[in-house]
Write a protein that holds these residues in place. Structure first.
Motif, short mmCIF file in Angstrom:
data_model
loop_
_atom_site.label_atom_id
_atom_site.label_comp_id
_atom_site.label_asym_id
_atom_site.label_seq_id
_atom_site.Cartn_x
_atom_site.Cartn_y
_atom_site.Cartn_z
N LEU A 1 -17.74 6.36 12.33
CA LEU A 1 -17.37 5.36 12.04
C LEU A 1 -16.39 4.92 10.42
O LEU A 1 -15.89 4.44 10.42
CB LEU A 1 -18.04 4.32 12.83
N THR A 2 -17.21 5.33 9.82
CA THR A 2 -16.16 5.02 8.36
C THR A 2 -15.13 6.32 8.68
O THR A 2 -14.15 5.29 7.88
CB THR A 2 -17.47 5.66 7.14
N ASP A 3 -15.33 7.33 9.09
CA ASP A 3 -14.00 8.32 8.99
C ASP A 3 -12.98 7.31 10.34
O ASP A 3 -11.13 7.44 9.97
CB ASP A 3 -14.14 9.55 9.61
N VAL A 4 -13.46 6.57 10.95
CA VAL A 4 -12.20 5.81 11.89
C VAL A 4 -11.62 4.69 10.86
O VAL A 4 -10.51 4.38 11.23
CB VAL A 4 -12.97 4.85 12.75
N ILE A 5 -12.03 4.20 9.77
CA ILE A 5 -11.04 2.94 8.43
C ILE A 5 -10.73 4.50 8.20
O ILE A 5 -9.92 3.71 6.89
CB ILE A 5 -12.61 2.19 8.50
N GLY A 6 -11.38 5.60 7.86
CA GLY A 6 -11.14 6.43 6.69
C GLY A 6 -10.93 5.91 4.95
O GLY A 6 -11.39 4.57 4.77
N PRO A 7 -10.45 6.94 4.08
CA PRO A 7 -10.48 6.05 2.60
C PRO A 7 -9.11 5.58 3.09
O PRO A 7 -7.98 5.02 3.99
CB PRO A 7 -9.90 7.58 2.33
N GLY A 22 -8.17 -2.37 8.48
CA GLY A 22 -10.06 -2.65 8.46
C GLY A 22 -10.81 -2.26 7.65
O GLY A 22 -12.03 -2.90 7.25
N LYS A 23 -9.92 -2.03 6.88
CA LYS A 23 -10.36 -1.76 5.29
C LYS A 23 -10.32 -2.79 4.05
O LYS A 23 -9.76 -3.31 3.46
CB LYS A 23 -9.65 -0.54 4.65
N PRO A 24 -12.00 -3.42 4.02
CA PRO A 24 -11.84 -4.26 3.10
C PRO A 24 -11.27 -3.34 1.97
O PRO A 24 -10.95 -2.57 1.49
CB PRO A 24 -13.56 -4.42 2.80
N ASP A 25 -10.81 -4.59 1.13
CA ASP A 25 -10.13 -4.56 -0.88
C ASP A 25 -11.35 -3.72 -1.34
O ASP A 25 -11.08 -2.43 -1.98
CB ASP A 25 -9.64 -5.26 -1.08
N TYR A 26 -12.46 -3.75 -1.38
CA TYR A 26 -13.61 -3.55 -2.51
C TYR A 26 -14.38 -2.75 -2.15
O TYR A 26 -15.39 -2.17 -2.66
CB TYR A 26 -14.39 -5.01 -3.16
N TYR A 27 -14.50 -2.46 -0.42
CA TYR A 27 -15.92 -1.45 -0.51
C TYR A 27 -15.25 -0.50 0.61
O TYR A 27 -14.85 -0.62 1.69
CB TYR A 27 -16.94 -3.53 0.53
N THR A 68 -6.63 -3.31 16.74
CA THR A 68 -6.96 -2.96 15.37
C THR A 68 -6.03 -3.89 14.03
O THR A 68 -6.13 -4.32 13.53
CB THR A 68 -6.25 -1.99 15.22
N GLN A 69 -5.06 -4.11 15.16
CA GLN A 69 -3.75 -4.61 13.95
C GLN A 69 -4.61 -6.48 14.20
O GLN A 69 -4.15 -7.29 13.29
CB GLN A 69 -2.49 -5.34 15.30
N ALA A 70 -5.11 -7.51 15.30
CA ALA A 70 -5.28 -8.48 14.94
C ALA A 70 -7.03 -8.90 13.98
O ALA A 70 -6.99 -9.84 13.00
CB ALA A 70 -5.03 -9.13 16.51
N ALA A 71 -7.46 -7.88 14.78
CA ALA A 71 -9.51 -8.47 14.50
C ALA A 71 -9.38 -7.70 13.95
O ALA A 71 -10.55 -8.00 12.36
CB ALA A 71 -9.72 -8.01 16.24
N ALA A 72 -8.92 -6.54 12.72
CA ALA A 72 -9.89 -5.67 12.14
C ALA A 72 -9.42 -6.05 10.79
O ALA A 72 -10.26 -6.16 9.91
CB ALA A 72 -9.46 -4.15 12.18
N PRO A 73 -8.42 -7.16 10.16
CA PRO A 73 -7.75 -7.51 9.33
C PRO A 73 -8.76 -8.75 9.35
O PRO A 73 -8.86 -8.79 8.00
CB PRO A 73 -6.43 -8.02 9.36
#
Lengths: 585, 145
Positions: A483-489, A496-501, A553-558
């Protein structure tokens, strides 16, 4: 000298007979009253002489996890008027003017309010007429000291919510009888209410208690305070973010749940539409539907978020590994029914991690085929689908799961369940199941109450309830990585990638099920956790019927990404994203 | 018939009042005791009634003070609520801060914010590390560990 004996005459015997008969009747009556019916008359006398009063204890307060008050009770007064004392028109007018002046119900002269009070009293057939409920305690004291004829004040309590509408859909509210009608107030009614006491007193001929003839037969027991798992700041934050997301995507409704995946503690829960104290009007029937908390009562088809569960079952059972490959052609034929990927895309050779990254429906069908219907449903049951999670909020739904032994079951159901259709769940069920996937494999019971505080200040903590182990720790670690690989580096630029975490998660976009099919509306959702290695928070974001038709992904992940940054910073968890840890930005 | 003039006898002496020495003190004391005994329930009842009124008055005051305490608690909760703090912060010109910088240092962090004490667990009593004299005496005894 001899004494002559006096002979009785009728004039003597007749009165003697009547007086004797009267004495016999009196004596008989005394025997009846004092001996034969002694108990009855003693009880009647006791009733006349002795009065009883119920002593209502103060209702317990509801606090957030840091001890801040979310709901508490304050003393108020109900104002009654003895209508007999207001029979005289002049008396009634002067008394009502005085009362209205103190109540300040009319800001200019008090005349209109005084007239209203008089009308209320005149129109009522009761002797003691309730004219105003729940006036401020201090105003009530002024009314008492004014000694207005015919005005009686009875003590009452009022529930206040210092944080305003924040958390209203979780907290619920109490009715006029001071018992909980919705939310935590209803769920923990027995705890918050306490135990009423009883006072016995002897009264004089006017019914007033006699001094020193009063004693407490049973002390009232104050209701316990509840310390919730909710954090007031996080609750306000998620409500704000949900409102913003709904406005941005023109969604009809939505929900955000923030959970500690290790303990099942709900840190914040926002739903919309939802209860708001500021606009609550119980006389409006259309507001009745706001009383339920949709995150635990309403069902939806989770769509691709369910692939997390399918993958967890397949990895735990050992039928696939993250690097197991298969060829995706974009479609799969299940007993003559063609199932497509989202937007008819095809991805060719893919790993199981790729199935989650690209949210490939055929890949989910591939995994569930390897598992078989029976095993897959064993996992669904173990993850808690089809029955309530046991969360401490009333009205929880168990969801709908079609099972292989159902009369209209078909293999197509199994295939579609693998990617989150033909199965209805609550948002709370979904986040609880994903918590078990990422927390090491244990299904924890979601809950709102962290501790009870007795009236003497004794605090009893609520231990996290672990229902059962669902998957192995190794499988859980594998799923966390997938699941980390879904969001990825950061370079992958997933919304869905947070800025700091570091974080992991999975989106879902599903059409809304209607009778015998699906309509054109959709539900966009995302379930994510952060930090990736040791998740402190798990967040479910769900937007109902967003009119811009953006995907999960577009609406809820951010929304998740922004919340993860804000919540983890608030919780003083240092950033773990390699970019920031190395000081590169 | 002629009256015979004969001298009158000695005039009868009027009895003097009983002197004090002949008062029956026992009787007086008995009457006093009986009288006091009769008055005692009256005094007791009167005193009890007065105390009862005073008690009622104090109970009323207690209820009023409890009501005011709850009102004050509610005021504290309202004044420390997030919406009110936010409003006040905006009034004095504060704005939301930027993202924080996290710096790892070898010093312990600041003490956590103070919270309403009544809702938190009571302080845990910790010993000062010194052993009491009687416990140290036990060490001299051949007791099993």
């Amino acid at each position: 000298m001899t004494q002559q004996r006096v002979r009785g005459t009728r004039r003597v015997w007749l009165p003697a007979f009547f007086f004797g008969a009267f004495a016999v009747v009196i004596f008989g009556r005394l025997v009846q009253v004092q001996l034969i019916e002694h108990d009855i008359y003693a009880a009647r006398a006791e009733t006349e002489r002795v009065g009883a009063e119920t002593l209502n204890p103060p209702r317990g307060a509801i606090l957030d996890r840091n001890g801040h008050v979310l709901a508490t009770s304050v003393n108020t007064w109900d104002v009654y008027v003895n209508s007999r004392a207001w029979r005289d028109g002049a008396d009634a007018e002067s008394a009502s003017q005085a009362l209205a002046g103190l109540l300040q119900t009319d800001y200019d002269t008090g005349n209109i309010a005084a007239e209203q009070i008089r009308e209320t009293v005149q129109q009522s057939k009761a002797v003691d007429v309730l004219v105003v409920r729940d006036i401020d305690y201090e105003v009530g004291l002024q009314v008492i000291s004014a000694g207005i004829p015919g005005v009686i004040l009875l003590s009452n309590t009022e529930r206040v919510n210092p944080e305003g509408d924040t958390g209203a859909s979780v907290l619920g509210f109490i009715g006029l009888d001071k018992s909980g009608l919705a939310g935590i107030e209803a769920q923990y009614e027995d705890v918050l209410r306490g135990k009423p006491g009883k006072a016995i007193y002897e009264r004089d001929t006017t019914g007033e208690p006699i001094p020193f003839g009063h004693y407490i037969a049973m002390d009232p027991v104050r209701g316990q305070d509840l310390v919730l798992t909710i954090d007031r700041y996080l609750q306000g934050l998620v409500e704000e973010r949900l409102a913003e997301a709904m406005e941005q995507h023109q969604a009809r409704g939505g929900a955000i749940i923030v959970m500690n995946p290790k303990t099942g503690e709900i840190l914040a829960l926002a739903t919309s539409p939802g209860l708001k104290y500021s606009t609550l009007d119980l006389s409006d029937a259309s507001q009745m539907e706001l009383l339920r908390n949709r995150a635990v009562t309403d069902l939806y088809e989770p769509g691709s978020v369910m692939k997390v569960i399918t993958a967890a079952a397949a990895i735990d059972r050992g039928v696939v590994r993250p690097d197991t490959t298969y060829v995706d052609t974009g479609v799969v034929n299940v007993e003559g029914t063609i199932l497509n990927n989202w937007r008819y895309e095809s991805y060719g050779l893919q790993t199981m991690t790729g199935v989650l990254q690209h949210s490939i429906n055929t890949g989910a069908v591939f995994m569930v085929d390897l598992l078989g219907a029976e095993v897959f449903h064993e996992y669904l049951e173990a993850f808690g689908f089809g029955k309530p999670t046991g969360i401490d909020l009333n009205g929880e739904s168990g969801g709908i799961v079609r099972r292989p032994n159902d009369p209209d079951w078909s293999p197509v159901d199994l295939a579609t369940q693998a990617f989150g259709q033909s199965i209805s769940v609550t948002p709370m069920q979904m986040i609880t199941a994903v918590a078990a996937v990422i927390n090491g494999g244990e299904l924890v019971r979601p809950h709102f109450v962290k501790a009870y505080v007795d009236s003497d200040g004794t605090r009893r903590e609520v231990e996290p309830g672990v229902e059962r182990r669902v998957i192995s720790e190794e499988a859980s670690a594998t799923l966390r990585q997938m699941l980390t690989d879904v969001i990825g580096p950061a370079s992958r630029l997933h919304p869905g990638k947070p800025d700091y975490y570091t974080a992991g998660g999975k989106s879902g976009t599903a059409n809304v099920a209607v009778w015998n099919g699906y309509d054109d509306t959709q539900i966009a959702s995302f379930v994510g956790f952060a930090p990736a290695d040791d998740p402190e928070i798990l967040v479910l974001v769900k937007l109902d019927e967003n009119q811009d038709f953006e995907t999960g992904t577009q609406a809820a992940a951010p929304v998740f990404a922004q919340l993860a940054d804000e919540i983890l910073q608030y919780l003083s968890i240092p950033p773990d994203d390699p970019v920031y840890v190395s000081g590169g930005r | 018939m002629a009256a015979i003039n004969h001298p009158l006898g000695s005039p009868r002496r009027i009895p003097l009042p009983v002197p004090f020495a002949r008062v029956n003190w026992l009787l007086v004391v008995a009457v006093g005791i009986v009288g006091l005994s009769a008055m005692l329930p009256v005094i007791q009842n009167s005193s009890a009634t007065s105390a009862g009124f005073a008690l009622q008055d104090l109970e009323g005051q207690q209820a009023q003070l409890e009501g005011e305490i709850r009102l004050l608690e509610s005021d504290v909760a309202r004044l420390t609520s997030l919406p009110r703090i936010e409003r006040r912060a905006l009034d004095i010109g504060l704005t939301p801060g930027p993202s924080p910088y996290f710096v790892t240092v070898s010093e312990p962090g600041p003490a956590p914010a103070k919270l309403p004490a009544e809702y938190l667990p009571g302080p845990v009593r910790q010993g000062d590390g010194t052993e009491s004299w009687w416990r140290s005496l036990l060490r001299w005894l051949p007791l099993p560990d």
